[in-house]
Write a protein that holds these residues in place. Structure first.
Motif, PDB file in Angstrom:
ATOM      1  N   LEU A  45      34.366  11.073  -6.334  1.00  0.00           N
ATOM      2  CA  LEU A  45      34.838  10.460  -5.099  1.00  0.00           C
ATOM      3  C   LEU A  45      34.307   9.052  -4.862  1.00  0.00           C
ATOM      4  N   ALA A  46      33.100   8.761  -5.360  1.00  0.00           N
ATOM      5  CA  ALA A  46      32.511   7.471  -5.016  1.00  0.00           C
ATOM      6  C   ALA A  46      31.512   7.024  -6.070  1.00  0.00           C
ATOM      7  N   ILE A  47      31.350   5.715  -6.165  1.00  0.00           N
ATOM      8  CA  ILE A  47      30.300   5.097  -6.977  1.00  0.00           C
ATOM      9  C   ILE A  47      29.342   4.430  -6.005  1.00  0.00           C
ATOM     10  N   GLU A  48      28.086   4.823  -6.037  1.00  0.00           N
ATOM     11  CA  GLU A  48      27.080   4.269  -5.130  1.00  0.00           C
ATOM     12  C   GLU A  48      26.060   3.463  -5.918  1.00  0.00           C
ATOM     13  N   ARG A  49      25.733   2.278  -5.410  1.00  0.00           N
ATOM     14  CA  ARG A  49      24.702   1.441  -6.022  1.00  0.00           C
ATOM     15  C   ARG A  49      23.743   1.030  -4.911  1.00  0.00           C
ATOM     16  N   ALA A  50      22.535   1.629  -4.923  1.00  0.00           N
ATOM     17  CA  ALA A  50      21.543   1.384  -3.873  1.00  0.00           C
ATOM     18  C   ALA A  50      20.349   0.642  -4.448  1.00  0.00           C
ATOM     19  N   VAL A  51      19.777  -0.240  -3.625  1.00  0.00           N
ATOM     20  CA  VAL A  51      18.555  -0.934  -4.005  1.00  0.00           C
ATOM     21  C   VAL A  51      17.594  -0.855  -2.825  1.00  0.00           C
ATOM     22  N   LEU A  52      16.323  -0.529  -3.119  1.00  0.00           N
ATOM     23  CA  LEU A  52      15.299  -0.370  -2.092  1.00  0.00           C
ATOM     24  C   LEU A  52      14.000  -0.979  -2.598  1.00  0.00           C
ATOM     25  N   ALA A  53      13.169  -1.457  -1.685  1.00  0.00           N
ATOM     26  CA  ALA A  53      11.828  -1.874  -2.072  1.00  0.00           C
ATOM     27  C   ALA A  53      11.057  -0.636  -2.528  1.00  0.00           C
ATOM     28  N   THR A  54      10.214  -0.784  -3.542  1.00  0.00           N
ATOM     29  CA  THR A  54       9.419   0.361  -3.995  1.00  0.00           C
ATOM     30  C   THR A  54       8.454   0.829  -2.912  1.00  0.00           C
ATOM     31  N   ALA A  55       8.170  -0.027  -1.916  1.00  0.00           N
ATOM     32  CA  ALA A  55       7.362   0.412  -0.778  1.00  0.00           C
ATOM     33  C   ALA A  55       8.088   1.505   0.000  1.00  0.00           C
ATOM     34  N   MET A  56       9.430   1.494  -0.047  1.00  0.00           N
ATOM     35  CA  MET A  56      10.222   2.513   0.637  1.00  0.00           C
ATOM     36  C   MET A  56      10.446   3.730  -0.254  1.00  0.00           C
ATOM     37  N   LEU A  57      10.625   3.490  -1.536  1.00  0.00           N
ATOM     38  CA  LEU A  57      10.897   4.574  -2.483  1.00  0.00           C
ATOM     39  C   LEU A  57      10.074   4.328  -3.750  1.00  0.00           C
ATOM     40  N   PRO A  58       8.834   4.798  -3.784  1.00  0.00           N
ATOM     41  CA  PRO A  58       7.962   4.505  -4.925  1.00  0.00           C
ATOM     42  C   PRO A  58       8.432   5.121  -6.234  1.00  0.00           C
ATOM     43  N   ASP A  59       9.124   6.274  -6.152  1.00  0.00           N
ATOM     44  CA  ASP A  59       9.488   7.009  -7.366  1.00  0.00           C
ATOM     45  C   ASP A  59      10.986   7.302  -7.398  1.00  0.00           C
ATOM     46  N   PRO A  60      11.817   6.370  -7.848  1.00  0.00           N
ATOM     47  CA  PRO A  60      13.263   6.638  -7.892  1.00  0.00           C
ATOM     48  C   PRO A  60      13.633   7.783  -8.817  1.00  0.00           C
ATOM     49  N   GLU A  61      12.804   8.039  -9.825  1.00  0.00           N
ATOM     50  CA  GLU A  61      13.094   9.157 -10.728  1.00  0.00           C
ATOM     51  C   GLU A  61      13.006  10.498 -10.017  1.00  0.00           C
ATOM     52  N   GLY A  62      12.331  10.522  -8.865  1.00  0.00           N
ATOM     53  CA  GLY A  62      12.187  11.772  -8.116  1.00  0.00           C
ATOM     54  C   GLY A  62      13.379  12.108  -7.249  1.00  0.00           C
ATOM     55  N   VAL A  63      14.328  11.173  -7.110  1.00  0.00           N
ATOM     56  CA  VAL A  63      15.531  11.449  -6.316  1.00  0.00           C
ATOM     57  C   VAL A  63      16.410  12.427  -7.090  1.00  0.00           C
ATOM     58  N   GLU A  64      16.733  13.521  -6.463  1.00  0.00           N
ATOM     59  CA  GLU A  64      17.579  14.523  -7.126  1.00  0.00           C
ATOM     60  C   GLU A  64      19.034  14.360  -6.692  1.00  0.00           C
ATOM     61  N   ASN A  65      19.378  14.865  -5.509  1.00  0.00           N
ATOM     62  CA  ASN A  65      20.767  14.745  -5.063  1.00  0.00           C
ATOM     63  C   ASN A  65      20.899  13.796  -3.882  1.00  0.00           C
ATOM     64  N   SER A  66      20.076  13.980  -2.848  1.00  0.00           N
ATOM     65  CA  SER A  66      20.189  13.181  -1.633  1.00  0.00           C
ATOM     66  C   SER A  66      19.106  12.109  -1.570  1.00  0.00           C
ATOM     67  N   LEU A  67      19.514  10.846  -1.484  1.00  0.00           N
ATOM     68  CA  LEU A  67      18.570   9.750  -1.323  1.00  0.00           C
ATOM     69  C   LEU A  67      17.867   9.855   0.026  1.00  0.00           C
ATOM     70  N   TYR A  68      18.607  10.178   1.082  1.00  0.00           N
ATOM     71  CA  TYR A  68      18.004  10.252   2.405  1.00  0.00           C
ATOM     72  C   TYR A  68      16.988  11.386   2.496  1.00  0.00           C
ATOM     73  N   GLU A  69      17.223  12.463   1.765  1.00  0.00           N
ATOM     74  CA  GLU A  69      16.251  13.558   1.720  1.00  0.00           C
ATOM     75  C   GLU A  69      14.961  13.080   1.058  1.00  0.00           C
ATOM     76  N   ALA A  70      15.087  12.297  -0.020  1.00  0.00           N
ATOM     77  CA  ALA A  70      13.900  11.754  -0.688  1.00  0.00           C
ATOM     78  C   ALA A  70      13.166  10.777   0.220  1.00  0.00           C
ATOM     79  N   LEU A  71      13.912   9.946   0.966  1.00  0.00           N
ATOM     80  CA  LEU A  71      13.285   9.011   1.895  1.00  0.00           C
ATOM     81  C   LEU A  71      12.604   9.744   3.044  1.00  0.00           C
ATOM     82  N   ASP A  72      13.197  10.843   3.484  1.00  0.00           N
ATOM     83  CA  ASP A  72      12.614  11.636   4.561  1.00  0.00           C
ATOM     84  C   ASP A  72      11.247  12.179   4.151  1.00  0.00           C
ATOM     85  N   LYS A  73      11.119  12.570   2.890  1.00  0.00           N
ATOM     86  CA  LYS A  73       9.864  13.151   2.398  1.00  0.00           C
ATOM     87  C   LYS A  73       8.715  12.150   2.420  1.00  0.00           C
TER      88      LYS A  73
END
Length: 255
Positions: free
Chosen positions: A155-183
């Motif tokens: 359905l969609a192609i998503e391309r997100a960019v964040l400071a590592t201060a917000m998301l230190p471990d992008p490899e840890g994102v599984e399905n939901s980016l917002y769920e990872a950010l919430d953690k």
């Protein structure tokens, strides 16, 4: 090829020449075959040579009719595989009133979501990323690009960019980016979105299993923490034949 379909496309079943240009007759006949269920979504269409032979017409005429149906999204052509009836998509109605993720939107509709990662890791920021995210010298960014799929349909192609201060471990994102950010305590609370129309180029069309040049929606989102700091800058390409974005509007009281 099934006997019913062969009879449907056979020469004796074609209208008279007075019914209009031959390629349009072929186009209508193929549309009827799809709408009546003689060929179902996902089915392979007979080759242009086979259709031309059955109908007693030229391959050039068949090719023009098929190309028209590909442009309209009725048929799909896959390199080296042939021509197929496009899947019948259930349109998704998305509210613009709430800040939610793709995974949350689909879960509310009872759909199973998956992602195919196109890029994921930590990188040096581009000048544009530095400005948009408000980065300092030496800061790095997490980039996450993926194909979003619901119930097996891209359905969609998503391309997100964040400071590592917000998301230190992008490899840890599984399905939901917002769920990872919430953690990590960095889930955004508000966002600004810009929606514009575009057409699909070759790469996007291939990923979304749609015709080149098909209508699409480009959604640019910048989201923020309550403090006003930018969390993410995401640019997404959504299939135009699958998404409706809805906003509730209220009349402003007289001043």
């Amino acid at each position: 090829m099934a006997g019913g379909a062969a009879a449907f496309l056979s020469a004796e079943n074609w209208p008279a020449p007075a019914s209009g240009p031959l390629y349009l007759q072929v186009k209508r006949r193929l549309e009827e075959a799809v709408s009546s269920g003689i060929v179902a979504p996902g089915d392979a269409l007979p080759s242009e040579r086979e259709i031309a032979s059955l109908a007693g017409i030229s391959r050039v005429t068949v090719r023009r009719a098929v190309q028209e149906l590909v442009k309209e999204g009725v048929l799909l052509q896959r390199q080296g595989s042939g021509t197929f009836v496009a899947p019948k998509l259930e349109r998704v109605e998305q509210s613009l009133s709430h800040l939610t993720s793709f995974s949350e939107d689909m879960a509310r509709r009872g759909k199973t979501t998956t992602a195919r990662w196109l890029e994921r890791g930590v990188f040096e920021p581009s000048p544009e990323e530095t400005v948009v995210l408000g980065l300092s010298p030496g800061d790095r960014v997490a980039r996450l690009s993926r194909l979003r799929v619901a119930d097996g349909v891209p359905l969609a192609i998503e391309r997100a960019v964040l400071a590592t201060a917000m998301l230190p471990d992008p490899e840890g994102v599984e399905n939901s980016l917002y769920e990872a950010l919430d953690k990590v305590g960095n889930r955004p609370v508000r966002a600004i979105q810009r929606i514009s129309a575009q057409t699909l180029g070759e790469e996007a069309a291939r990923l979304l299993d749609a015709p080149v040049g098909a209508a699409a929606l480009r959604i640019e989102r910048i989201s923020y923490l309550a403090s006003g700091r930018v969390v993410e800058h995401t640019t997404s390409t959504y299939r135009g034949d699958a998404y409706d974005f809805v906003a509730e509007l209220r009349l402003r009281p007289p001043s």
